[in-house]
Write a protein that holds these residues in place. Structure first.
Motif, short mmCIF file in Angstrom:
data_model
loop_
_atom_site.label_atom_id
_atom_site.label_comp_id
_atom_site.label_asym_id
_atom_site.label_seq_id
_atom_site.Cartn_x
_atom_site.Cartn_y
_atom_site.Cartn_z
N ILE A 153 23.12 34.57 -0.98
CA ILE A 153 22.07 35.69 -0.83
C ILE A 153 20.69 35.47 -1.71
O ILE A 153 20.79 35.03 -2.86
CB ILE A 153 22.82 36.99 -1.39
CG1 ILE A 153 23.99 37.31 -0.50
CG2 ILE A 153 21.66 38.32 -1.22
CD1 ILE A 153 24.68 38.67 -1.23
N ASP A 154 19.58 35.76 -1.34
CA ASP A 154 18.56 35.35 -1.68
C ASP A 154 17.81 36.64 -2.11
O ASP A 154 17.62 37.72 -1.55
CB ASP A 154 17.55 34.98 -0.74
CG ASP A 154 18.04 33.43 -0.33
OD1 ASP A 154 18.47 32.78 -1.37
OD2 ASP A 154 17.87 33.15 0.90
N PHE A 155 17.18 36.70 -3.63
CA PHE A 155 16.94 37.89 -4.30
C PHE A 155 15.52 37.36 -4.49
O PHE A 155 15.11 36.42 -5.27
CB PHE A 155 17.52 38.06 -5.38
CG PHE A 155 18.90 38.88 -5.30
CD1 PHE A 155 19.92 38.42 -4.62
CD2 PHE A 155 18.94 40.29 -5.74
CE1 PHE A 155 21.06 38.89 -4.55
CE2 PHE A 155 20.34 40.88 -5.56
CZ PHE A 155 21.36 40.09 -5.07
N ALA A 189 19.24 45.25 -0.90
CA ALA A 189 20.13 46.15 -0.29
C ALA A 189 19.54 47.49 -0.69
O ALA A 189 19.32 48.69 0.24
CB ALA A 189 21.71 46.20 -0.66
N THR A 190 19.36 47.74 -2.03
CA THR A 190 18.76 48.98 -2.54
C THR A 190 17.30 49.04 -2.78
O THR A 190 16.63 50.19 -2.66
CB THR A 190 19.34 49.12 -3.87
OG1 THR A 190 19.11 47.98 -4.64
CG2 THR A 190 21.05 49.08 -4.06
N GLY A 191 16.81 47.81 -2.58
CA GLY A 191 15.35 47.85 -2.79
C GLY A 191 14.96 48.21 -4.20
O GLY A 191 13.54 48.13 -4.52
N LEU A 240 22.78 40.91 6.28
CA LEU A 240 21.85 39.86 5.56
C LEU A 240 21.31 38.77 6.49
O LEU A 240 20.12 38.39 5.95
CB LEU A 240 22.69 39.32 4.26
CG LEU A 240 22.83 40.42 3.21
CD1 LEU A 240 23.86 39.77 1.92
CD2 LEU A 240 21.50 40.75 2.49
N GLU A 241 21.96 38.19 7.24
CA GLU A 241 21.58 37.32 8.10
C GLU A 241 20.40 37.86 9.06
O GLU A 241 19.46 37.12 9.12
CB GLU A 241 22.82 36.70 8.76
CG GLU A 241 23.35 35.45 8.20
CD GLU A 241 24.54 35.11 9.08
OE1 GLU A 241 25.03 34.83 10.36
OE2 GLU A 241 25.58 34.59 8.40
#
Length: 866
Positions: free
Chosen positions: A231-233, A314-316, A405-406
Motif C-alpha cells: 500500500i502506498d501512503f 482510507a480515512t484521508g 486500493l488497486e
RNA sequence: GCCCGAGUGGCGGAAUUGGUAGACGCGUCGGACUUAAAAUCCGAUUGGCAUCCAAAUGCCAGUGCCGGUUCGAGUCCGGCCUCGGGUACCA
C-alpha cells in the motif's frame, strides 16, 4: 583358548573387505537400487566423537540389510574439507591448510574403517580436490549464466578477528559461531545467489518429501511466505510516497501512524529540520546496536518522530511518521502502517508514545491489548465515502479493500518472503575460488575449458589490513588476462562458502570419475534420488535448503532428473555425555539444587553415583534431604565429558560399539551415553560366540549339529526374523537388538543347535555386528562373505503355537489367564466359558451379575460384572 | 513470547489399530563354579499389604498433574506442570 576377542577378528575382516573390494558399488543397473547417504562430514582436527558413528551405524545397517535383500546399494562417504579451522591453524602455525586437511581426512578415514562401515572407498570425494571443485565452479557458472549470481554491495557481518565475512546464520547473538568473536556490520562487495527466485518451488517441493514434519516446518518458516498487500501512503507536504507491506490491509482504517526502519532511505529526505538531530542520533544508536542488543531490549520499544505526516488513503487523515528499530529494513519495504488496535507490537509502541488506538475489528478490547484474531472478528469503524468494510469478516474485508486500493491506484496484492538472497562469498583462502575474472571492472566468467581455477600456492593466509581476502596478496595469480580479448584482468579474490561443496556432493558419488560434467546422466538417472539421508537436525534449514536450491537449478539445466535430492530424511538424536550429579555448597555447607540459583557464590561439586539416592522425584545426597542436580550434558571439551570412540573400540571392539550405539534407544532421540552399559552388548556378543564356538578348541561346539530343527526352535528363530526384519525397516534398531538377545537367551537353553538355525541367526546379526558375523559364518563352513547372502525369509507358519493365551479381565482388571487349544481360539462361546470357569475369575462372578462379555479374538476377554 | 518434541522402575529404555505396563540391557542383591578372584552361568529386582516354614498365590496403588471418553487408557480428548530443542519484533 579361543574366547571372543574382537581385536583378533575385526582388523582381519576389515582388511579382507578392503582387499576384496567387498563393498564396491555394483556397476550394473539390473537390480532395484538403494542410495543411503550420511551427511557430509567435516574432518575436524579432533577426530570422530561418538555422535558421528550413531548415524553412520544406522545407515550401515540399512546398507548391509538392503544388499542382502537383493538391492544394488550406493553407500559412499567423503569429506567436506574446505573450512575455517584449517585456515586459522595455518595463520597460527604456517602449516598449509592442505596438509592439515590431508592429515585430518586420513585420521577420519582410519577411524571410520576401524568401525567396519561398508562404504565404497573407491567413491570417496573431497571438496578440496581440484577435480571436485572444478565442478563446483562449473555449477557456479550455470548459476551465473542464469542470472542467479550477482555482485552487490551489502552490509555484511564482518568479523575482524576472523578476518572474514560471516553469513547471518553464522552469527549467534552478535558473535561469530566459530570462536565467539564480535561481529560488526560493514558494507562490502559480495557475491549473492538469488535463492529467493526459487522460494515458491522450495516451498512446494516439501510437500511430497518423507521428512520429519518439524524439519519441513522449519524450512517453511524460514522461507516465510506471507500474502498481503503493498500500500502506498502519500507523505504530507512532499512529493513522496511510502510503500508498506501488510498482511492485514483490512485494518487500514485503524492505521493511526507509520513507522520507518532507521535505515530506510526516506528518513533523511523527509525529516523536518527541528527533528533532524533527534532522528540522526536515533539512527546512530540503532546502527551501533548489535542484533543481540536489539532483541534483548525488545521489551522496551524505542522510536522518534520525523516531524512529518502521511495520509491514510482510507480515512484521508494525517497520521504521524515515526522512526523505530522494531521495524526491520530487511523485511518487506522497511516501512509499516501501524495498526495498534490489531497488532501487538504496534499496540505496545502506541501505548508508550501515546498514539491513537482505533478499533476496526470487533471481538476484543483494544484498551487492554491488540486484538489479532482473524477468524472470529467482524469489521467496524471502517468506512469512507467510497467503501465500507463494516460487518465483513476479516477474509472478506482483505479481498474488498485490496481491490479498492488497486482501483484507486494506491495498492496491490503482494507476496513477501522472509527468505533473503544468499550471501555467497567469503574472504578466505581455503575455499573454492570463483571462476570469475574482472575485466575493465566488470565480472566475466572463466571459460568452461579453463576450469578448474585452482588456488595459488601461498604461505601467508591472513587477510589484508583493509579486509581484502588473502588471495589478494597472490599478485601473480590475481593479475591475468582475458583470453578472449587479451585485456588485463583481475581474478576474483573472494572464495565460496563451505556450503558450496556440500550442495551437490551426493551427485558426485554417483559417478566420481566422470569427466564430462558433475555427474554422469546414466548414473544419475539410476541412483537418484537419495533414498535415505541421515544426519543431524542442526542442518534442518541451511544445508538442506541450499542443497535443494542447487538441485532445482541443476534440474532446470537438465543435469539432474529429479526435482528433489533427498526423498527420505532422518535426524539422529544427539548423544549426550554421561549423567552427572552436581551438589551445591554455600560457605562449605550443602544446599539444595532448587535454591542454588538464587544464592550467590555457590560452589558446584561433582558427586559420584553412590553419593546420591533417589527420593521421590528427585535425587538427594545420601541420608539427607538435600537435593542435587542430575543431568546429562552435551559433550564438550570444556566440560571434559567427551567420549572417544577409539577408546570404546579398544576396550570392547567395533561390533560392541556399533551395537551399543544402536541399543541405547530410538535413533532420533537424544540419549545420554553410559560406557558401563556397553558391557551389556559386549556380553551378548560373547554369548553368541560361545553358543557356536568351543572356547577350548576354537572349533564348533559339539552342540552344533546337522539335526533338523525342532518346532520350538523354528518358532524362536522366526519370531526373531520377523521382529528384526520389521524393526530394521522401521529404523527401530534398539528393539531389533533386543529381539536378537531374546533369541540367544532362548537358544542357550537348548541342548542341540541345528546349523540352519544358527546360520539364519548370524545373518540377522550381520548388519549390526558384521565382524563377528563374518567370522562365525566362516566357522560354520562358508567360503564366501556373508555380505551378499540372502536375508532370512520369515515364515508365519512357524509362529503358530498349539494354544492361545487369553488374559481374562473382570471389569477391566486382569484376574486370570486361560490357554485354549489353537483350533478353538476363535470360538467365542468356548473361550468365554473357559474364562468364566477360571478359578480366580469365578470368585468375582459370584459376587455380582454378569452384564456384558467382551471377546477380542486372539487378544483378550473382559467380563463386566455389577 | 511463539512453534515443535518428550515426561514410564535406581538407570537406558519396551509395549500393533486402545487389549496382561515395565520386554531387552545396565546396576543392585542372592546363589553356583573357583583355594581365591576375574570371567561365566542360574535366580530375584515398581511400591505396599495379606496368606505362608517355604515355594507360590492373592489384593491395593502405579506410566508428570487434574478431569473426561470407554467394558478396558502409557496410548484417545480437554485443561495444566516440568524438561529439552528451535525461533526471536518478519508487519
Amino acid at each position: 583358548m579361543s574366547s571372543y576377542k574382537p581385536e583378533d577378528i575385526e582388523s582381519k575382516w576389515q582388511e579382507y573387505w578392503q582387499e576384496n573390494k567387498t563393498f564396491k558399488t555394483p556397476e550394473d543397473h539390473d537390480k532395484p537400487k538403494y542410495y543411503v547417504l550420511d551427511m557430509f562430514p567435516y574432518p575436524s582436527g579432533s577426530g570422530l566423537h561418538v555422535g558421528h558413528p550413531e548415524g553412520y551405524t544406522a545407515t550401515d545397517i540399512l546398507a548391509r540389510y538392503k544388499r542382502m535383500n537383493g538391492f544394488n546399494v550406493l553407500h559412499p562417504i567423503g569429506w567436506d574439507a574446505f573450512g575455517l579451522p584449517a585456515e586459522q591453524y595455518a595463520v597460527k602455525t604456517g602449516t598449509h591448510p592442505r596438509e592439515t586437511t590431508q592429515k585430518n581426512v586420513d585420521r577420519f578415514r582410519e577411524q571410520l574403517q576401524d568401525l567396519g562401515f561398508s562404504y565404497d572407498w573407491d567413491r570417496e570425494v573431497n571438496t578440496t580436490d581440484p577435480d571436485y571443485y572444478k565442478w563446483t565452479q562449473w555449477i557456479f557458472l550455470k548459476l551465473y549464466e542464469k542470472g542467479l549470481a550477482y555482485e552487490d554491495d551489502v552490509p555484511v557481518n564482518w568479523c575482524p578477528e576472523l578476518g572474514t565475512v560471516l553469513a547471518n546464520e553464522e552469527v549467534i547473538d552478535g558473535k561469530s559461531e566459530v570462536g565467539g568473536f564480535p561481529v560488526v556490520k560493514k558494507p562490502m562487495r559480495q557475491w549473492v545467489l538469488k535463492i529467493t527466485e526459487y522460494a515458491d518451488r522450495l516451498l512446494e517441493g516439501l510437500d511430497d518429501l518423507d521428512w520429519p514434519e518439524s524439519t519441513k516446518k522449519m524450512q517453511r518458516d524460514w522461507i516465510g511466505k506471507s500474502i498481503g498487500a503493498n500500500i502506498d501512503f502519500k507523505v504530507s507536504g512532499y512529493d513522496e510516497e511510502i510503500r508498506v507491506f501488510t498482511t492485514r490491509p483490512d485494518t487500514i482504517f485503524g492505521a493511526t501512524y507509520m513507522v520507518l526502519a532507521p535505515e530506510h532511505d526516506l528518513v533523511d529526505k523527509i525529516t523536518t529540520e527541528d527533528q533532524k538531530e533527534a532522528v540522526k542520533e536515533y539512527q546512530e544508536e540503532a546502527a551501533r546496536k548489535s542484533d543481540l542488543e536489539r532483541t534483548e531490549l525488545s521489551d522496551e520499544k524505542t522510536g522518534v518522530f520525523t516531524g512529518v505526516s502521511a495520509i491514510n488513503p482510507a480515512t484521508g487523515e494525517e497520521i504521524p511518521i515515526l522512526v523505530a528499530d522494531y521495524v526491520l529494513v530487511t523485511y518487506g519495504t522497511g516501512a509499516i502502517m501501524a495498526v495498534p488496535g490489531h497488532d501487538d507490537r504496534d499496540w505496545e509502541f502506541a501505548k508508550k508514545f501515546d498514539l491513537d488506538i482505533v478499533e476496526v475489528v470487533e471481538g476484543g478490547d483494544v484498551s487492554e491489548g491488540a486484538y489479532t484474531d482473524t477468524e472470529e472478528g467482524t469489521m467496524v469503524n471502517s468506512e469512507n465515502d467510497d467503501i465500507s468494510l463494516n460487518g465483513l469478516s476479516v477474509d472478506e474485508a482483505i479481498e474488498r479493500i485490496t481491490n479498492w486500493l488497486e482501483d484507486i491506484g494506491q495498492g496491490e496484492k503482494a507476496v513477501n518472503y522472509k527468505l533473503r538472497d544468499w550471501l555467497f562469498s567469503r574472504q578466505r583462502y581455503w575455499g573454492e575460488p570463483f571462476p570469475i575474472i574482472h575485466v575493465d571492472g566488470e565480472p566475466k566468467p572463466v571459460r568452461e575449458d579453463d576450469l578448474p581455477v585452482t588456488l595459488p600456492e601461498m604461505d601467508d593466509f591472513e587477510p589484508t589490513e583493509d579486509g581484502e581476502p588473502p588471495l589478494a596478496k597472490a599478485i601473480d595469480w590475481v593479475n591475468t588476462e582475458d583470453p578472449e580479448t587479451g585485456k588485463p584482468a583481475k581474478r576474483e579474490t573472494n572464495t565460496m562458502p563451505q556450503w558450496a561443496g556440500s550442495c551437490w556432493y551426493y551427485l558426485r558419488y554417483c559417478s566420481p570419475e566422470f569427466e564430462d560434467g558433475p555427474v554422469d546422466p546414466d548414473e544419475e538417472n539410476y541412483w537418484m534420488p537419495v533414498d535415505m539421508y541421515v544426519g543431524g537436525a542442526e542442518h534442518s534449514v541451511l544445508h538442506l535448503l541450499y542443497a535443494r536450491f542447487w538441485h532445482k537449478v541443476l534440474y532446470d539445466c537438465g543435469v539432474v532428473s529429479t526435482k528433489e535430492p533427498f526423498q527420505r530424511l532422518v535426524h539422529q538424536g544427539m548423544i549426550l555425555g554421561e549423567v552427572e550429579f552436581t551438589g551445591f555448597k554455600k560457605d562449605g555447607n550443602w544446599i539444595s539444587a532448587d535454591i542454588a540459583d538464587e544464592v550467590e557464590d555457590v560452589e558446584r561439586v561433582k558427586l559420584s553415583e553412590d553419593q546420591v539416592e533417589k527420593q521421590g522425584d528427585e535425587f538427594v545426597i545420601k541420608d539427607t534431604e538435600i537435593t542435587v542436580d542430575s543431568k546429562a550434558h552435551k559433550m564438550s571439551k570444556s566440560r571434559g565429558n567427551v567420549v572417544n570412540p577409539d577408546d570404546i573400540v579398544d576396550q570392547y571392539g567395533a561390533d560392541s560399539m556399533r551395537l551399543y550405539e544402536m541399543f541405547m534407544g530410538p535413533l532420533e532421540q537424544v540419549k545420554p551415553w553410559s560406557t558401563k552399559d556397553v558391557d551389556g552388548v559386549y556380553r551378548f556378543l560373547g554369548r553368541v560366540w560361545r553358543l557356536i564356538i568351543d572356547e577350548d578348541s576354537g572349533e564348533l561346539n559339539e552342540s552344533v549339529t546337522e539335526a533338523s530343527p525342532s518346532k520350538e526352535q523354528l518358532k524362536v528363530l522366526h519370531e526373531c526374523i520377523q521382529k528384526v526384519t520389521g524393526d530394521i525397516e522401521d529404523l527401530s534398531f534398539n528393539t531389533a537388538i533386543s529381539a536378537m538377545m531374546i533369541f540367544i537367551n532362548e537358544a542357550n537353553k537348548w541342548e542341540e543347535h541345528p546349523k540352519p538355525i544358527l546360520e539364519q541367526f548370524i545373518k540377522l546379526l550381520s548388519p549390526f555386528a558384521p565382524h563377528i558375523a563374518e567370522e562365525l559364518w566362516r566357522k560354520l563352513g562358508h567360503d564366501e562373505s556373508i555380505a551378499y547372502v540372502d536375508w532370512p525369509e520369515f515364515n508365519e507358519e512357524y509362529l503358530i503355537s498349539d494354544t492361545q493365551l487369553y488374559p481374562v479381565q473382570v471389569n477391566g482388571k486382569v484376574r486370570g489367564e486361560i490357554h485354549v487349544p489353537r483350533e478353538k481360539a476363535k470360538n467365542k462361546e468356548f473361550v468365554l466359558s473357559e474364562a468364566k470357569s477360571e478359578e480366580n475369575v469365578k470368585k468375582y462372578l459370584e459376587d455380582g451379575n454378569l452384564v456384558k462379555e467382551i471377546f477380542v479374538p486372539e487378544r483378550i476377554v473382559n467380563l463386566v460384572v455389577k
